[in-house]
Design a protein around this motif. Structure first.
Motif, PDB file in Angstrom:
ATOM      1  N   SER A   8       7.287  12.130   4.726  1.00 29.12           N
ATOM      2  CA  SER A   8       6.312  12.318   5.801  1.00 29.12           C
ATOM      3  C   SER A   8       5.218  11.267   5.681  1.00 29.12           C
ATOM      4  N   PHE A  33       7.336   9.248   9.619  1.00 29.47           N
ATOM      5  CA  PHE A  33       6.857   9.553  10.963  1.00 29.47           C
ATOM      6  C   PHE A  33       6.280   8.294  11.610  1.00 29.47           C
ATOM      7  N   TYR A  52       9.361  14.668  13.952  1.00 24.72           N
ATOM      8  CA  TYR A  52       8.357  15.603  13.449  1.00 24.72           C
ATOM      9  C   TYR A  52       7.819  16.397  14.628  1.00 24.72           C
ATOM     10  N   PRO A  53       7.131  17.507  14.386  1.00 23.53           N
ATOM     11  CA  PRO A  53       6.760  18.067  13.093  1.00 23.53           C
ATOM     12  C   PRO A  53       7.971  18.686  12.404  1.00 23.53           C
ATOM     13  N   THR A  54       7.964  18.632  11.078  1.00 27.32           N
ATOM     14  CA  THR A  54       9.108  19.120  10.314  1.00 27.32           C
ATOM     15  C   THR A  54       8.859  20.475   9.664  1.00 27.32           C
ATOM     16  N   ALA A  60      13.776  19.933  14.309  1.00 26.92           N
ATOM     17  CA  ALA A  60      13.532  18.652  13.639  1.00 26.92           C
ATOM     18  C   ALA A  60      14.542  18.442  12.508  1.00 26.92           C
ATOM     19  N   ASN A  64      16.801  15.245  12.315  1.00 30.53           N
ATOM     20  CA  ASN A  64      16.697  14.372  11.142  1.00 30.53           C
ATOM     21  C   ASN A  64      17.995  14.316  10.348  1.00 30.53           C
ATOM     22  N   VAL A  87      11.674  16.017   5.752  1.00 26.85           N
ATOM     23  CA  VAL A  87      12.595  14.961   6.179  1.00 26.85           C
ATOM     24  C   VAL A  87      13.466  14.482   5.017  1.00 26.85           C
TER      25      VAL A  87
END
Length: 149
Positions: A8, A33, A52-54, A60, A64, A87
């Motif tokens: 992130s 991001f 994102y947001p994750t 997400a 991802n 992520v």
């Protein structure tokens, strides 16, 4: 060696950037991001934006995971390094399928409790690094290398 640094933006990205003495001489790419702090810090680096947001987002995670599959097939990194957050999960799990080694660095502010991401990547991490000795009770196979700050 080709290195994938995935995390992130914000503090996680800062953690990875602080490992510069290791990665600066390696062929590398970043997955993070597409935010101003990441664009600024990585302005001269190869950066692949992730979704994102994750935070606990199944949507997400799915996006991802698809990104990880495509990126890992194309880039073929030898090593994947992350300090979180979410992520990292698909990149670590799929990275193992592609034969990459994985190193996870649990964040500095976790002294005695695991992060969600740490728990999810621990089973597939070739090296799991903690920054506090107390964290070895949480992650028995971890190595404490001390603070990267």
């Amino acid at each position: 060696m080709k290195v994938c640094l995935v995390g992130s933006s914000g503090g996680h990205l800062t953690h990875l950037y602080m490992l510069k003495p290791f990665w600066e001489s390696q062929e590398r790419f970043w997955v993070t991001f597409d935010k101003e702090d990441a664009r600024s810090l990585l302005k001269d680096e190869k950066m692949i934006p992730c979704y994102y947001p994750t935070n606990r987002s199944i949507r997400a995670l799915i996006k991802n995971t698809i990104l990880a599959w495509k990126t890992l097939r194309k880039e073929k990194p030898d090593l994947i390094i992350s300090s979180g957050a979410a992520v990292a999960v698909p990149f670590f799990w799929l990275g193992k399928l592609f034969g990459a080694k994985t190193i996870y660095v649990e964040v500095f502010d976790r002294i005695d409790k695991p992060t969600v991401t740490g728990k999810m990547v621990y089973p597939v991490a070739d090296e799991f690094i903690v920054q506090w000795e107390e964290m070895k009770k949480v992650y028995p196979k971890a190595k404490n290398l001390g603070s990267i700050f």
